[in-house]
Scaffold this active site. Structure first.
Site, PDB file in Angstrom:
ATOM      1  N   SER A 166       1.032  -1.186   0.135  1.00 49.91           N
ATOM      2  CA  SER A 166      -0.086   0.051  -0.216  1.00 49.91           C
ATOM      3  C   SER A 166       0.874   1.190  -0.089  1.00 49.91           C
ATOM      4  CB  SER A 166      -0.674   0.164   1.333  1.00 49.91           C
ATOM      5  OG  SER A 166      -1.633  -1.132   1.171  1.00 49.91           O
ATOM      6  N   GLN A 167       0.317   2.299  -0.532  1.00 49.50           N
ATOM      7  CA  GLN A 167       0.718   3.793  -0.402  1.00 49.50           C
ATOM      8  C   GLN A 167       1.355   3.769   1.222  1.00 49.50           C
ATOM      9  OE1 GLN A 167      -2.681   6.093  -0.835  1.00 49.50           O
ATOM     10  NE2 GLN A 167      -1.291   8.116  -1.222  1.00 49.50           N
TER      11      GLN A 167
END
Ligand code: SAH
Length: 230
Positions: free
Chosen positions: A78-79
């Site tokens: 994920s970011q």
């Protein structure tokens, strides 16, 4: 003294030069603090965990950019902002037990392990599970327990958990995971359509039933497995 340095996540690689130290601090400032990540411990930990070591060397230079990255087998890490936000929302205390569903690269588990020594993580893709497990051990995160399996069923041997973080999208919450949550426990999951987008949803188990909070729109890779694929 490399052996000693490797024995602790806090000391891991502290003796070798870190080419991404400045990029990581910029990430903390511009992507996290500038948004709504205000928990000082979350900011500190995000500034400490070397995200570039959890992606392939060819992607290391992008590890502190404001977007997810591929980790193989069509999956993504994920970011950074989403990792920080999910960690902040769960608000883990040192004595608490946490279960993560979707180990992926192992990065989120590493972040969680700076809040408690009791982190379990399940990954359904065997190779990812093996790589993450190896990587975490090599970086000194020996206390994190990773297993290859279907997280839909949770990890009953170690239940109940204070917090469960699901890092793959599902169209419903596994009742088995809810069953493995302590009273007062929190479960965080990207809930909704697994082909489009989801709503990051926090469920708190209370004596009066489950309290549900919808936090924000997100896009995660789908949770798969025996039940969800049917
Ligand atoms: N938290 C990870 C990123 C998660 S990507 C990190 O920090 O890198 C989502 C992961 O969930 C993928 O690796 C995918 O294989 C895994 N996954 C999907 N369905 C699952 C299931 N039923 N049980 C366990 N893991 C699952």
């Amino acid at each position: 003294m490399v052996a000693g340095a490797l024995s602790s996540p806090y000391g891991a690689f502290c003796e070798s030069p870190d080419p991404y130290a400045a990029a990581r601090q910029r990430m903390v400032l511009h992507q996290l603090n500038a948004r709504d990540i205000k928990d000082t411990k979350v900011l500190r930990v995000m500034g400490k965990v070397k995200r570039h070591l959890f992606v392939s060397p060819s992607l290391a230079s992008q590890a502190y950019s404001d977007h997810p990255l591929p980790i193989g087998e069509g999956q993504t890490i994920s970011q950074p902002y989403i990792v920080a936000l999910m960690t902040q929302v769960l608000d883990i205390k040192p004595e608490e037990k946490v279960l993560e569903i979707g180990t992926g690269s192992g990065y989120q588990a590493a972040v969680l392990s700076h809040f408690t020594d009791q982190v379990w993580s399940i990954e359904i893709r065997k190779e990812l599970a093996q790589n993450a497990s190896r990587r975490l051990k090599a970086f000194g995160y020996e206390k994190i327990r990773v297993k290859h399996g279907d997280g839909y069923f949770g990890w009953p041997e170690y239940a109940p958990f204070d917090a469960i973080m699901v890092t793959a999208a599902a169209n419903h919450v596994s009742p088995l995971l809810l069953g493995q949550l302590k009273m007062g426990g929190r479960l965080l999951i990207p809930l909704g359509s697994t082909t489009y987008y989801q709503t990051l949803t926090k469920i708190t188990k209370t004596p009066k039933g489950n309290e549900v909070e919808h936090l924000l729109g997100v896009v995660f890779v789908p949770m798969v497995g025996e039940i969800l694929d049917e």
